[in-house]
Design an enzyme around this catalytic site. Structure first.
Site, PDB file in Angstrom:
ATOM      1  N   TYR A   6      49.671 -12.405  50.306  1.00 47.63           N
ATOM      2  CA  TYR A   6      49.904 -12.073  48.848  1.00 47.63           C
ATOM      3  C   TYR A   6      48.613 -11.672  48.048  1.00 47.63           C
ATOM      4  CZ  TYR A   6      53.801 -14.835  50.239  1.00 47.63           C
ATOM      5  OH  TYR A   6      54.942 -15.727  50.810  1.00 47.63           O
ATOM      6  N   TYR A 134      64.704 -17.028  46.629  1.00 47.78           N
ATOM      7  CA  TYR A 134      63.541 -16.748  47.540  1.00 47.78           C
ATOM      8  C   TYR A 134      63.880 -17.710  48.748  1.00 47.78           C
ATOM      9  CZ  TYR A 134      59.253 -16.519  50.127  1.00 47.78           C
ATOM     10  OH  TYR A 134      58.340 -16.429  51.000  1.00 47.78           O
ATOM     11  N   ASP A 236      69.321 -23.936  51.362  1.00 48.20           N
ATOM     12  CA  ASP A 236      67.797 -23.867  51.687  1.00 48.20           C
ATOM     13  C   ASP A 236      67.277 -25.039  50.864  1.00 48.20           C
ATOM     14  OD1 ASP A 236      65.318 -23.187  51.970  1.00 48.20           O
ATOM     15  OD2 ASP A 236      65.522 -21.134  51.536  1.00 48.20           O
ATOM     16  N   LYS A 265      58.605 -26.899  54.805  1.00 49.10           N
ATOM     17  CA  LYS A 265      57.595 -27.509  53.940  1.00 49.10           C
ATOM     18  C   LYS A 265      57.198 -28.825  53.915  1.00 49.10           C
ATOM     19  CE  LYS A 265      57.154 -23.703  50.990  1.00 49.10           C
ATOM     20  NZ  LYS A 265      58.162 -22.757  50.287  1.00 49.10           N
TER      21      LYS A 265
HETATM   22  C1  LIG Z   1      58.674 -21.541  51.144  1.00 48.10           C
HETATM   23  C2  LIG Z   1      60.272 -21.088  51.283  1.00 48.10           C
HETATM   24  C3  LIG Z   1      60.562 -20.714  52.493  1.00 48.10           C
HETATM   25  C4  LIG Z   1      59.809 -20.187  53.643  1.00 48.10           C
HETATM   26  O1  LIG Z   1      59.150 -21.057  54.343  1.00 48.10           O
HETATM   27  P1  LIG Z   1      57.687 -20.560  55.150  1.00 48.10           P
HETATM   28  O2  LIG Z   1      57.437 -21.846  55.766  1.00 48.10           O
HETATM   29  O3  LIG Z   1      56.769 -20.116  54.124  1.00 48.10           O
HETATM   30  O4  LIG Z   1      58.297 -19.696  55.940  1.00 48.10           O
HETATM   31  C5  LIG Z   1      61.989 -20.567  52.480  1.00 48.10           C
HETATM   32  N1  LIG Z   1      62.993 -21.023  51.609  1.00 48.10           N
HETATM   33  C6  LIG Z   1      62.351 -21.629  50.439  1.00 48.10           C
HETATM   34  C7  LIG Z   1      63.110 -22.265  49.293  1.00 48.10           C
HETATM   35  C8  LIG Z   1      60.988 -21.756  50.383  1.00 48.10           C
HETATM   36  O5  LIG Z   1      60.446 -22.376  49.080  1.00 48.10           O
END
Ligand SMILES: *Cc1c(COP(=O)(O)O)cnc(C)c1O
Length: 416
Positions: A6, A134, A236, A265
Site C-alpha cells: 500500500y 474488508y 470473518d 492475525k
Molecule cells: C487483515 C484482514 C484480513 C486479511 O488477512 P491477511 O493475513 O492480511 O491476508 C481478512 N479479514 C479481515 C477482517 C482482516 O482484518
C-alpha cells in the site's frame, strides 16, 4: 529493492528500520524507541520478543519446523485444532488451516460455494457482504470487500456479489435502529435465495474499512434470516478474534454461531503468518461421500505449519492463564475515560470497544503528518483515511496507554 505494501514507492526510499522489539516497545536503528499502538497490524497481542512464546518455538524447531499436511498429521496441528474448537462458539467443530487471513477467507468462500454444490444446489454461488467491509487482498476476498483504494485497480475484473448496509447506532443501537438494515437483508435473501451461497461479515467491528461498530442485534437477525433462506453465515474474525472486542470472539456479543468462521492475525501472536477456517458439522458433512470430487480442494503448502501451530497454542494458553479479558476491560475503561476529555471541532466521532479506540475526523487532511509527529513522540500509530485508531498489545501498561492517547489529544488540539 524491497517493495512495500500500500505504498507509493516513489516516496518510500527512507523507511525507518526496526532492529529490536521488547514488550510493547519497538526499537529503531536510529535509537528511537516507539510504543506499538497498533500491535503490528493487530497481531502482536503479547508484545514483541515474548520469552514464553520464544521458548515454545525453539523447542518445536528442535523437533521439526514444518511437515506437509497432505497425508500426514502432527501433534501441534491436532492440539491447535482441538483448542480452537474448544474456545470458539459451540458448534464449530472442524478446522482448516491456511497461511494468511486472506487465504482463510478464500477457504471460507470456497467451502460455502462447494457446500451447496455438493448438496445439489448448483445456482447458489453469490456472496452477500457488508458495506465498508474488508476481507483481504486476494481476488475473491476483494470481491466481497467494499469498493475502496484496496481494489479500485481491479474493479473491472471483479465479479461482485451483493453489498448491504450495516445498521446505524453503533453497538447499543435499538431494535428499531437495526430494523431497516435487517429488512434490506431479508428483501435481498427472499428474492435471490437460489443464487446466494453465503453472507460474510466482520462481526461487530469492521476494521480496515473504517472501524465501524454495529449492534449484536443485527447479527442475531442475520442468523435467523440465513437459517430461513438457506444461506451460510460466515464470520470473518481475522481482526476481531482473540479478545480484541472484549470477548474472546466478537460472535459472543451476539451469542451467535456462524456456519463458518475465519481467524488469523492474533492467532499466532504476530510470530508466523497463519489462519484457520472453522466449520460446523452440517457444513463439513456435506463434503463427505464416495466421490473424491466432493472433498475440499484446497491445500496451502504451509498449512498447519508446526511453528505456527505451536506459537498459537502457547498464545491461547497465555490469554487463558493471564486473564486477558480483564486486562482488555481495563484498557477499554482507560480509553473511554481519556477519550471523554478530548474534544475538537475537527472530530466527527469517537468510539471504542474492547481494546480498540477510534477517533474519526471530519477531514482526512487533519491527520496528515500525524504519523511522523507520533514517531517523534515515541509512538507507532498509523491512521487509515479519516480514522485515528489504537489497537495496542494487551500487555500495555496504563501509563503507556495514556501516553498514546495524550498524543492523539495533543495532535487534535494542535490542529484546532
Ligand atoms: C487483515 C484482514 C484480513 C486479511 O488477512 P491477511 O493475513 O492480511 O491476508 C481478512 N479479514 C479481515 C477482517 C482482516 O482484518
Amino acid at each position: 529493492m524491497l517493495w512495500h505494501p500500500y505504498t507509493q514507492m516513489k516516496h518510500a526510499s527512507r523507511l525507518p528500520k526496526m532492529v529490536a522489539g521488547n514488550g510493547v516497545m519497538m526499537e529503531l536503528e536510529d535509537g528511537r524507541k516507539l510504543i506499538d499502538g497498533i500491535s503490528s497490524w493487530w497481531s502482536v497481542i503479547h508484545g514483541y520478543n515474548h520469552p514464553v512464546l520464544n521458548a515454545a518455538l525453539a523447542k518445536q524447531a528442535g523437533k521439526f519446523a514444518h511437515v506437509m499436511l497432505g497425508g500426514l498429521t502432527h501433534e501441534p496441528a491436532l492440539q491447535l485444532a482441538e483448542a480452537l474448537v474448544r474456545i470458539t462458539p459451540a458448534g464449530l467443530n472442524h478446522v482448516f488451516f491456511s497461511d494468511s487471513g486472506s487465504i482463510g477467507v478464500e477457504v471460507a468462500l470456497k467451502t460455502a460455494i462447494q457446500h451447496w454444490k455438493n448438496l445439489g444446489h448448483l445456482g447458489k454461488t453469490k456472496i452477500v457482504s457488508l458495506k465498508n467491509g474488508y476481507h483481504g487482498d486476494t481476488f475473491k476476498a476483494m470481491e466481497v470487500s467494499d469498493d475502496s483504494d484496496f481494489s479500485r485497480a481491479f474493479a473491472d475484473v471483479l465479479h461482485r456479489g451483493y453489498i448491504v448496509d450495516i445498521p446505524p447506532g453503533g453497538f447499543d443501537a435499538t431494535a428499531a435502529d437495526v430494523q431497516p438494515a435487517v429488512d434490506q437483508l431479508e428483501q435481498l435473501f427472499s428474492s435471490n435465495s437460489e443464487r446466494i451461497a453465503a453472507f460474510i461479515v466482520e462481526p461487530i467491528v469492521q476494521c480496515a474499512g473504517g472501524f465501524h461498530i454495529y449492534s449484536p442485534l443485527y447479527l442475531q437477525a442475520a442468523r435467523e434470516l440465513c437459517n430461513k433462506y438457506n444461506v451460510l453465515l460466515i464470520f470473518d474474525e481475522v481482526a476481531t478474534g482473540f479478545g480484541r472486542t472484549g470477548k474472546l470472539f466478537a460472535a459472543e456479543h451476539a451469542g451467535v454461531t456462524p456456519d463458518i468462521m475465519v481467524v488469523g492475525k492474533a492467532l499466532t501472536a504476530g510470530y508466523v503468518g497463519h489462519a484457520a477456517t472453522l466449520s460446523t458439522d452440517a457444513v463439513f458433512n456435506s463434503f463427505l461421500g464416495a466421490d473424491y470430487e466432493k472433498a475440499l480442494m484446497h491445500g496451502p503448502t504451509f498449512m498447519a505449519n508446526a511453528l505456527a501451530c505451536t506459537v498459537a497454542l502457547k498464545s491461547i494458553e497465555l490469554i487463558e492463564q493471564n486473564d486477558y479479558l480483564s486486562k482488555i476491560t481495563q484498557i477499554n475503561a482507560i480509553i473511554n475515560r481519556e477519550f471523554d476529555t478530548i474534544s475538537s471541532p475537527h472530530i466527527a466521532g469517537k468510539r471504542s470497544i474492547g481494546a480498540i479506540g477510534v477517533i474519526e475526523v471530519k477531514d482526512a487532511t487533519t491527520l496528515s503528518g500525524f504519523k511522523a509527529f507520533a514517531m517523534d513522540e515515541g509512538v507507532w500509530l498509523r491512521p487509515i483515511g479519516k480514522v485515528l485508531y489504537l489497537m495496542p498489545p494487551y500487555i500495555i501498561e496504563p501509563d503507556e496507554l495514556i501516553s498514546i492517547i495524550n498524543l492523539m489529544r495533543k495532535w487534535i488540539n494542535r490542529s484546532t
